[in-house]
Design an enzyme around this catalytic site. Structure first.
Site, PDB file in Angstrom:
ATOM      1  N   ASP A   8      25.999 -12.432 -15.702  1.00 31.99           N
ATOM      2  CA  ASP A   8      24.719 -13.124 -15.869  1.00 31.99           C
ATOM      3  C   ASP A   8      23.567 -12.320 -15.267  1.00 31.99           C
ATOM      4  O   ASP A   8      23.747 -11.589 -14.286  1.00 31.99           O
ATOM      5  CB  ASP A   8      24.804 -14.512 -15.203  1.00 31.99           C
ATOM      6  CG  ASP A   8      23.677 -15.418 -15.662  1.00 31.99           C
ATOM      7  OD1 ASP A   8      23.165 -15.231 -16.783  1.00 31.99           O
ATOM      8  OD2 ASP A   8      23.303 -16.327 -14.890  1.00 31.99           O
ATOM      9  N   HIS A  25      20.130  -6.994 -22.353  1.00 33.16           N
ATOM     10  CA  HIS A  25      21.500  -7.075 -22.879  1.00 33.16           C
ATOM     11  C   HIS A  25      22.042  -5.676 -23.167  1.00 33.16           C
ATOM     12  O   HIS A  25      23.227  -5.404 -22.963  1.00 33.16           O
ATOM     13  CB  HIS A  25      21.533  -7.926 -24.151  1.00 33.16           C
ATOM     14  CG  HIS A  25      21.163  -9.362 -23.918  1.00 33.16           C
ATOM     15  ND1 HIS A  25      21.704 -10.097 -22.890  1.00 33.16           N
ATOM     16  CD2 HIS A  25      20.302 -10.196 -24.559  1.00 33.16           C
ATOM     17  CE1 HIS A  25      21.194 -11.326 -22.927  1.00 33.16           C
ATOM     18  NE2 HIS A  25      20.337 -11.402 -23.919  1.00 33.16           N
ATOM     19  N   LEU A 119      45.362  -1.874 -18.926  1.00 38.05           N
ATOM     20  CA  LEU A 119      44.494  -3.034 -18.666  1.00 38.05           C
ATOM     21  C   LEU A 119      44.455  -3.982 -19.867  1.00 38.05           C
ATOM     22  O   LEU A 119      44.280  -3.562 -21.001  1.00 38.05           O
ATOM     23  CB  LEU A 119      43.063  -2.546 -18.371  1.00 38.05           C
ATOM     24  CG  LEU A 119      42.013  -3.647 -18.174  1.00 38.05           C
ATOM     25  CD1 LEU A 119      42.186  -4.324 -16.821  1.00 38.05           C
ATOM     26  CD2 LEU A 119      40.602  -3.075 -18.287  1.00 38.05           C
TER      27      LEU A 119
HETATM   28  C1  IPE Z   1      26.765 -17.924 -18.676  1.00 43.72           C
HETATM   29  O1  IPE Z   1      25.448 -17.565 -18.525  1.00 43.72           O
HETATM   30  C2  IPE Z   1      27.320 -17.390 -19.964  1.00 43.72           C
HETATM   31  C3  IPE Z   1      27.565 -15.958 -20.007  1.00 43.72           C
HETATM   32  C4  IPE Z   1      27.403 -15.119 -19.036  1.00 43.72           C
HETATM   33  C5  IPE Z   1      28.071 -15.477 -21.265  1.00 43.72           C
HETATM   34  P1  IPE Z   1      24.242 -18.495 -19.019  1.00 43.72           P
HETATM   35  O2  IPE Z   1      22.995 -17.764 -18.695  1.00 43.72           O
HETATM   36  O3  IPE Z   1      24.428 -18.895 -20.428  1.00 43.72           O
HETATM   37  O4  IPE Z   1      24.417 -19.783 -18.102  1.00 43.72           O
HETATM   38  P2  IPE Z   1      23.351 -20.861 -17.631  1.00 43.72           P
HETATM   39  O5  IPE Z   1      22.610 -21.298 -18.851  1.00 43.72           O
HETATM   40  O6  IPE Z   1      22.448 -20.186 -16.655  1.00 43.72           O
HETATM   41  O7  IPE Z   1      24.154 -21.929 -16.993  1.00 43.72           O
HETATM   42  C1  IPE Z   2      23.847 -13.016 -19.480  1.00 43.33           C
HETATM   43  O1  IPE Z   2      22.520 -12.774 -19.187  1.00 43.33           O
HETATM   44  C2  IPE Z   2      24.191 -12.676 -20.902  1.00 43.33           C
HETATM   45  C3  IPE Z   2      24.516 -13.848 -21.725  1.00 43.33           C
HETATM   46  C4  IPE Z   2      24.516 -15.086 -21.343  1.00 43.33           C
HETATM   47  C5  IPE Z   2      24.859 -13.580 -23.106  1.00 43.33           C
HETATM   48  P1  IPE Z   2      21.375 -13.835 -19.512  1.00 43.33           P
HETATM   49  O2  IPE Z   2      20.833 -13.518 -20.871  1.00 43.33           O
HETATM   50  O3  IPE Z   2      21.837 -15.228 -19.335  1.00 43.33           O
HETATM   51  O4  IPE Z   2      20.312 -13.456 -18.409  1.00 43.33           O
HETATM   52  P2  IPE Z   2      19.428 -14.453 -17.568  1.00 43.33           P
HETATM   53  O5  IPE Z   2      20.349 -15.409 -16.883  1.00 43.33           O
HETATM   54  O6  IPE Z   2      18.504 -15.129 -18.529  1.00 43.33           O
HETATM   55  O7  IPE Z   2      18.708 -13.563 -16.602  1.00 43.33           O
HETATM   56 MG    MG Z   3      21.850 -16.498 -17.745  1.00 41.51          MG
END
Ligand code: IPE
Ligand code: IPE
Ligand code: MG
Length: 231
Positions: A8, A25, A119
């Site tokens: 995240d 991303h 792995l």
């Molecule tokens: C969790 O992150 C999902 C992934 C890392 C794929 P999110 O960014 O979607 O989670 P929330 O919305 O902060 O809970």
């Molecule tokens: C995690 O990073 C990637 C996915 C959930 C696909 P985020 O896109 O949720 O990044 P933040 O949490 O908004 O910074």
């Molecule tokens: Mg996120």
């Protein structure tokens, strides 16, 4: 060691640099390559990466499209390398809502690395813990209605055997980057006794050193599984 990571913080990483979320991303995808290589090098037997949740469909469609594009490109570019590195890739989550070209690439990479014995890399795409539990329940109901006589009693082993981690152990350690202390629908069944480690580092800044420290922290923990431990 089964290590799982909730990757995240890509969006916030980009925002602090005045960049669009998709750039975050892209940078995050580079970390995936490094962490997979490192995990394989240090002898982690299973690595599960949370890449796209069942709730991530709610994001703006250009972001969703970009995320799937990245998954597809990663697989197309990396499958040969993964095979050489003896990494067996497997996808967990739903398959019925994915863009066809992405699904095709996923299945191809699973087939290509099917015989690899190093792995085991699980990538969670359109994965949600609640969705997984419901899929298992529906499969069990189906199984039971196809059997004559009394439906068999469901126990933990039969539940697990229909789950996305059938034939795999539960995660020993779940790391979440990005500073939030929640599971966001990840591994709800399998995380029952996983160690949880929440780090503030945003995923695109996460590196081998941080992973090594997290593994170090986890190795010092006594896992009692409800018992009283060794003391
Ligand atoms: C969790 O992150 C999902 C992934 C890392 C794929 P999110 O960014 O979607 O989670 P929330 O919305 O902060 O809970
Ligand atoms: C995690 O990073 C990637 C996915 C959930 C696909 P985020 O896109 O949720 O990044 P933040 O949490 O908004 O910074
Ligand atoms: Mg996120």
């Amino acid at each position: 060691m089964h290590l799982a990571i909730i990757m995240d913080g890509n969006g916030r990483w980009a925002k602090t640099r005045g960049l669009g979320r998709i750039k975050g991303h892209k940078e995050g995808a580079k970390r995936v390559e490094e962490i997979v290589r490192y995990a394989s090098k240090i002898g982690v037997h299973t690595l599960t990466l949370y890449a796209f949740s069942t709730e991530n469909w709610q994001r703006p469609s250009p972001e969703v499209t970009a995320l799937f594009q990245l998954i597809k490109l990663y697989l197309r570019r990396k499958v040969r390398e993964l095979k050489i590195e003896n990494v067996k890739i497997n996808f967990i989550g739903r398959r019925d809502r994915l863009p066809k070209p992405v699904l095709k690439e996923m299945i191809n990479s699973e087939n290509e690395t099917d015989k690899c014995t190093g792995l085991h890399l699980n990538v969670a795409v359109d994965y949600g813990g609640r969705d997984e539990i419901l899929r298992v329940m529906n499969d069990l109901i189906q199984e039971s209605s196809s059997l004559s006589g009394h439906p068999r009693e469901i126990d933990e082993a039969s539940f697990k055997s229909y789950s996305d981690l059938k034939n795999q152990c539960d995660p020993d350690l779940i790391i979440r980057t990005g500073g939030d202390k929640r599971l966001s629908n990840f591994m709800l069944w399998h995380a029952a006794y996983s160690e949880l480690d929440f780090v503030d580092t945003l995923w695109p800044d996460f590196n081998e050193k941080e992973l090594a420290s997290a593994l170090d922290r986890a190795s010092g923990k006594e896992r009692r599984y409800g018992g009283i431990g060794d003391s």
